[in-house]
Design a protein around this motif. Structure first.
Motif, PDB file in Angstrom:
ATOM      1  N   PHE A 243      33.483 100.315   5.466  1.00  0.00           N
ATOM      2  CA  PHE A 243      34.411  99.993   4.112  1.00  0.00           C
ATOM      3  C   PHE A 243      35.601  99.123   3.586  1.00  0.00           C
ATOM      4  N   ASP A 244      36.623 100.051   4.028  1.00  0.00           N
ATOM      5  CA  ASP A 244      37.996  99.600   3.287  1.00  0.00           C
ATOM      6  C   ASP A 244      38.041  98.473   2.345  1.00  0.00           C
ATOM      7  N   PRO A 245      37.381  97.105   3.643  1.00  0.00           N
ATOM      8  CA  PRO A 245      37.640  95.729   2.838  1.00  0.00           C
ATOM      9  C   PRO A 245      36.900  95.174   2.191  1.00  0.00           C
ATOM     10  N   TYR A 246      35.776  96.314   1.003  1.00  0.00           N
ATOM     11  CA  TYR A 246      35.476  95.629   0.635  1.00  0.00           C
ATOM     12  C   TYR A 246      36.613  96.512  -0.733  1.00  0.00           C
ATOM     13  N   PHE A 247      37.130  97.072  -0.317  1.00  0.00           N
ATOM     14  CA  PHE A 247      38.459  97.692  -1.729  1.00  0.00           C
ATOM     15  C   PHE A 247      39.565  97.109  -1.777  1.00  0.00           C
ATOM     16  N   ARG A 248      39.501  95.809  -0.540  1.00  0.00           N
ATOM     17  CA  ARG A 248      40.253  95.452  -1.535  1.00  0.00           C
ATOM     18  C   ARG A 248      40.763  93.576  -1.548  1.00  0.00           C
ATOM     19  N   PRO A 249      41.460  92.596  -2.825  1.00  0.00           N
ATOM     20  CA  PRO A 249      40.479  91.539  -3.342  1.00  0.00           C
ATOM     21  C   PRO A 249      40.521  91.047  -1.739  1.00  0.00           C
ATOM     22  N   LYS A 250      39.745  89.450  -1.778  1.00  0.00           N
ATOM     23  CA  LYS A 250      39.372  88.533  -1.333  1.00  0.00           C
ATOM     24  C   LYS A 250      40.493  87.892  -1.096  1.00  0.00           C
TER      25      LYS A 250
ATOM     26  N   PHE B 144      22.957 107.036   5.411  1.00  0.00           N
ATOM     27  CA  PHE B 144      24.567 107.004   4.238  1.00  0.00           C
ATOM     28  C   PHE B 144      24.400 106.142   2.867  1.00  0.00           C
ATOM     29  N   LEU B 145      24.152 105.404   3.213  1.00  0.00           N
ATOM     30  CA  LEU B 145      24.142 103.848   2.241  1.00  0.00           C
ATOM     31  C   LEU B 145      22.326 104.606   1.652  1.00  0.00           C
ATOM     32  N   GLU B 146      21.578 104.660   2.179  1.00  0.00           N
ATOM     33  CA  GLU B 146      20.725 105.127   1.813  1.00  0.00           C
ATOM     34  C   GLU B 146      20.455 106.632   0.588  1.00  0.00           C
ATOM     35  N   SER B 147      21.623 107.469   0.752  1.00  0.00           N
ATOM     36  CA  SER B 147      21.914 108.591   0.410  1.00  0.00           C
ATOM     37  C   SER B 147      22.193 109.180  -0.918  1.00  0.00           C
ATOM     38  N   ILE B 148      22.184 109.548  -2.237  1.00  0.00           N
ATOM     39  CA  ILE B 148      22.754 109.871  -2.991  1.00  0.00           C
ATOM     40  C   ILE B 148      23.959 109.541  -3.258  1.00  0.00           C
ATOM     41  N   ASN B 149      24.935 109.944  -2.400  1.00  0.00           N
ATOM     42  CA  ASN B 149      26.107 110.005  -2.309  1.00  0.00           C
ATOM     43  C   ASN B 149      26.811 108.839  -2.535  1.00  0.00           C
ATOM     44  N   PHE B 150      25.878 108.100  -1.383  1.00  0.00           N
ATOM     45  CA  PHE B 150      26.807 106.469  -1.134  1.00  0.00           C
ATOM     46  C   PHE B 150      27.123 105.591  -2.752  1.00  0.00           C
ATOM     47  N   GLN B 151      26.316 105.192  -3.356  1.00  0.00           N
ATOM     48  CA  GLN B 151      26.525 104.282  -4.650  1.00  0.00           C
ATOM     49  C   GLN B 151      28.048 104.661  -5.325  1.00  0.00           C
ATOM     50  N   PRO B 152      27.879 106.262  -6.237  1.00  0.00           N
ATOM     51  CA  PRO B 152      28.444 107.438  -7.044  1.00  0.00           C
ATOM     52  C   PRO B 152      30.106 106.907  -5.984  1.00  0.00           C
ATOM     53  N   TRP B 153      30.075 107.148  -4.763  1.00  0.00           N
ATOM     54  CA  TRP B 153      30.763 107.012  -4.206  1.00  0.00           C
ATOM     55  C   TRP B 153      31.483 105.823  -3.832  1.00  0.00           C
ATOM     56  N   PHE B 154      31.120 104.808  -3.832  1.00  0.00           N
ATOM     57  CA  PHE B 154      31.213 103.835  -3.588  1.00  0.00           C
ATOM     58  C   PHE B 154      32.255 102.605  -4.960  1.00  0.00           C
ATOM     59  N   SER B 155      31.277 103.384  -5.881  1.00  0.00           N
ATOM     60  CA  SER B 155      31.551 102.223  -7.705  1.00  0.00           C
ATOM     61  C   SER B 155      33.055 103.307  -8.111  1.00  0.00           C
ATOM     62  N   ASN B 156      32.950 104.343  -7.557  1.00  0.00           N
ATOM     63  CA  ASN B 156      34.219 104.981  -7.654  1.00  0.00           C
ATOM     64  C   ASN B 156      35.795 104.669  -7.096  1.00  0.00           C
TER      65      ASN B 156
ATOM     66  N   GLU C  10      38.843 108.562 -12.663  1.00  0.00           N
ATOM     67  CA  GLU C  10      39.275 109.711 -11.394  1.00  0.00           C
ATOM     68  C   GLU C  10      38.909 109.385 -10.346  1.00  0.00           C
ATOM     69  N   GLU C  11      39.750 109.808  -8.807  1.00  0.00           N
ATOM     70  CA  GLU C  11      39.732 108.985  -7.460  1.00  0.00           C
ATOM     71  C   GLU C  11      38.537 110.560  -7.333  1.00  0.00           C
ATOM     72  N   SER C  12      38.554 111.843  -7.322  1.00  0.00           N
ATOM     73  CA  SER C  12      38.665 113.010  -6.963  1.00  0.00           C
ATOM     74  C   SER C  12      36.587 112.285  -7.023  1.00  0.00           C
TER      75      SER C  12
ATOM     76  N   GLY D 146      29.189 118.715  -6.005  1.00  0.00           N
ATOM     77  CA  GLY D 146      29.194 118.751  -4.662  1.00  0.00           C
ATOM     78  C   GLY D 146      28.634 117.745  -4.011  1.00  0.00           C
ATOM     79  N   ARG D 147      28.733 116.489  -4.358  1.00  0.00           N
ATOM     80  CA  ARG D 147      27.889 115.557  -3.395  1.00  0.00           C
ATOM     81  C   ARG D 147      29.031 114.665  -2.972  1.00  0.00           C
ATOM     82  N   SER D 148      29.947 115.180  -2.099  1.00  0.00           N
ATOM     83  CA  SER D 148      31.546 113.882  -1.766  1.00  0.00           C
ATOM     84  C   SER D 148      30.814 113.489  -0.168  1.00  0.00           C
ATOM     85  N   PRO D 149      31.399 112.638   0.317  1.00  0.00           N
ATOM     86  CA  PRO D 149      31.533 111.700   1.230  1.00  0.00           C
ATOM     87  C   PRO D 149      31.619 112.786   2.317  1.00  0.00           C
ATOM     88  N   LEU D 150      32.552 113.836   2.114  1.00  0.00           N
ATOM     89  CA  LEU D 150      32.931 115.074   2.946  1.00  0.00           C
ATOM     90  C   LEU D 150      31.570 115.937   3.543  1.00  0.00           C
ATOM     91  N   SER D 151      31.229 116.696   2.261  1.00  0.00           N
ATOM     92  CA  SER D 151      30.225 117.347   2.983  1.00  0.00           C
ATOM     93  C   SER D 151      28.991 116.956   2.816  1.00  0.00           C
TER      94      SER D 151
END
Length: 244
Positions: A33-40, A100-112, A221-223, A228-233
């Motif tokens: 997902f890194d390319p989406y976190f860099r300016p075009k 992962f894309l359909e999980s409850i974890n993805f959108q909060p993590w991606f938006s943050n 916050e970067e955390s 308990g919905r971290s991508p690692l978990s």
């Protein structure tokens, strides 16, 4: 034989090794997902090629599309890290991304993550913009170019003023630049600008310095540990099931 303390020590070491292993796999998994976190990296055209190149606004970030993202993963395995492909075959890995894309974890993590990336990019742009000296450029501009530049700086100032946790130092710099451009314009153009209530108010507002005059931003916050919905978990749970 080993006593209880020795067994506990071995168990703790094994736990740390496993934790480190899954953390490395999670980082590799999320790196897609890194390319989406860099300016075009776009080629600037038109106005931005000439004198206004020094006033470039912050670059935009790519728009995320699930279908496009998954399509790119299916078509090219080079996007996927080698250590992932060593433990999961390509199809299983794609299925893991779909989950992962359909999980409850993805959108909060991606938006943050995106908020943090945009904040950092904007801060870097702001620091560069503060150091830019408008004077030498302004002396070389035609009347029309000064009007265009006034509009560019006005827009940047309005955005920064309306940004929560924005930079007071940058606001002051943009206001100073706007005043410089304004005073360099012919009297009739100054009068025309002052007839616009919004522009007149913007020019009349004075900057009041604060005790803390450094660039101030409210960084997200970067955390990512809420609920308990971290991508690692998530990765440990789902990838661990796939690896069994």
């Amino acid at each position: 034989g080993c006593n209880e303390n020795q067994w506990n020590h071995v168990a703790q070491n094994n736990s740390k090794i496993i934790q480190k292993h899954f953390r490395g796999l999670t980082e590799s998994f999320l790196s897609a997902f890194d390319p989406y976190f860099r300016p075009k990296q776009e080629e600037r055209k038109g106005l931005w090629v000439g004198y206004a190149a020094h006033l470039l606004p912050p670059a935009e970030f790519p728009t995320f599309d699930k279908a496009t993202f998954l399509g790119d993963l299916r078509e090219s395995s080079t996007v996927l890290r080698r250590n992932l492909l060593q433990v999961l075959d390509h199809d299983d890995l794609i299925e893991l991304y779909e989950e992962f894309l359909e999980s409850i974890n993805f959108q909060p993590w991606f938006s943050n993550k995106l908020s943090v990336s945009k904040y950092r990019a904007h801060r870097a742009w702001g620091e560069q913009r503060v150091e830019f000296d408008m004077g030498p450029i302004l002396e070389k501009l035609s009347e029309n170019e000064k009007v265009d530049t006034f509009g560019i700086v006005e827009e940047q100032l309005m955005k920064e003023v309306n940004t929560i946790g924005g930079s007071m130092k940058l606001v002051k710099k943009l206001r100073d630049d706007l005043e410089k451009i304004f005073t360099s314009l012919p009297t009739e153009l100054q009068q025309s600008i002052m007839l616009n209530p919004g522009q007149a108010q913007l020019l009349k507002e004075c900057y009041v310095p604060t005790a803390d005059d450094d660039i101030r931003y409210s960084a997200p916050e970067e955390s990512f540990t809420d609920m308990g919905r971290s991508p690692l978990s998530w990765f440990k749970k789902h990838a661990g099931r796939t690896l069994e």
